[in-house]
Design an enzyme around this catalytic site. Structure first.
Site: not given
Length: 305
Positions: A19, A42, A109, A129, A158, A183
């Protein structure tokens, strides 16, 4: 494939690194007016309770954001550790979700990006997701934002969902800009190959996009090879890259604990030209604060501009 829940790991050292890079990258992109299409392949649940059941079981935030806040912004009036602009910006972001001063909520995120989006530039956020529970929670959390069409949640894969979004639509002046975060949990070994293939395909579709890939640094060949493959994709596309790693090391042996994840990395393609210098200043501070034993360290390497 549905056993991984990021709620157990929210706010850990890997989230701090990821982040911090995400915020710094987005801040730089926003120096230019044209809209940005943000894509999170994700997305997870979006928001996490640090005082909830999942956090209590994992406890990983204690060696991440909680320890960082205690050192850099102590509530007791004790001397604070000297920080850097990237760390301060990250801490400000997390503090914004905790107005009482107590760390109870950690923004994933999607909410980090949404908090920084610019309505006047018509920025957009596309979230994917696939996990049934986290996908439902993400939709509920996003629903509270009243963001309209600016934020879209899709309960899809994704990796596949990214493809039709690149290149992003042009704005009124013909500009196309995208920031993509990849990620996955890497819970299944094939994720490493899918990440590599995803980035290779994305660069063919939209070479000038900014791509951020997070990955765990673990003793597995696929994890070791991933940054090398990503570097190869960037070089073949003629694009600059940056690779940063943060290792907090193993806990003291007397604690008799399983170390869990001790290190992670972030690979950025088309990074801001200011990011390397910012990370070279910030990561040593993170190691000093979060480091807990043997194996701690950090590194930043980047292509020649």
């Amino acid at each position: 494939m549905f056993s991984y829940r990021h709620a157990f790991h929210a706010g850990n050292h890997a989230d701090v690194l990821k982040h911090l890079v995400l915020i710094a990258t987005l801040r730089h992109l926003q120096l230019k007016e044209p809209s940005i299409t943000h894509i999170d392949t994700h997305a997870g649940a979006g928001l996490y309770r640090l005082d909830g059941e999942f956090a209590d079981k994992g406890g990983e935030a204690a060696d991440g954001v909680v320890k960082l806040f205690a050192a850099c912004r102590p509530a007791s009036g004790a001397p604070a550790v000297a920080t850097t602009p990237l760390i301060d910006d990250y801490l400000d972001m997390v503090a914004g979700f905790n107005p009482s001063g107590a760390l109870r909520v950690y923004p994933g995120s999607p909410f980090v990006v949404q908090r920084l989006m610019r309505a006047e530039s018509r920025d957009r956020l596309k979230l994917f997701e696939l996990h049934p529970t986290d996908g439902k929670t993400l939709m509920a959390n996003v629903g509270q934002l009243d963001a309209g069409r600016a934020v879209v949640v899709k309960r899809e894969d994704g990796f596949e969902g990214l493809k039709p979004l690149l290149p992003p639509p042009a704005d009124a002046k013909g500009s196309r800009r995208a920031l993509v975060l990849v990620d996955p949990s890497y819970e299944i070994k094939s994720d490493y190959a899918r990440v590599s293939a995803c980035i290779q395909d994305a660069l063919q579709r939209f070479a000038t996009g900014t791509y951020i890939v997070w990955y765990p640094v673990i003793p597995r060949a696929e994890a070791h090879d991933l940054p090398r493959k990503l570097r190869g994709h960037a070089q073949r596309a003629g694009r600059p890259w940056l690779h940063a790693t943060l290792a907090i090391g193993h806990p003291p042996l007397e604690l008799d604990e399983r170390p869990g994840l001790t290190a992670s990395g972030v690979f950025v393609i088309n990074p801001p030209h200011t990011l390397a210098a910012g990370l070279k200043a910030a990561l040593p501070v993170l190691v000093d604060v979060l480091g807990r034993g043997r194996g701690q360290g950090q590194a930043v390497e980047a292509s020649a501009s």
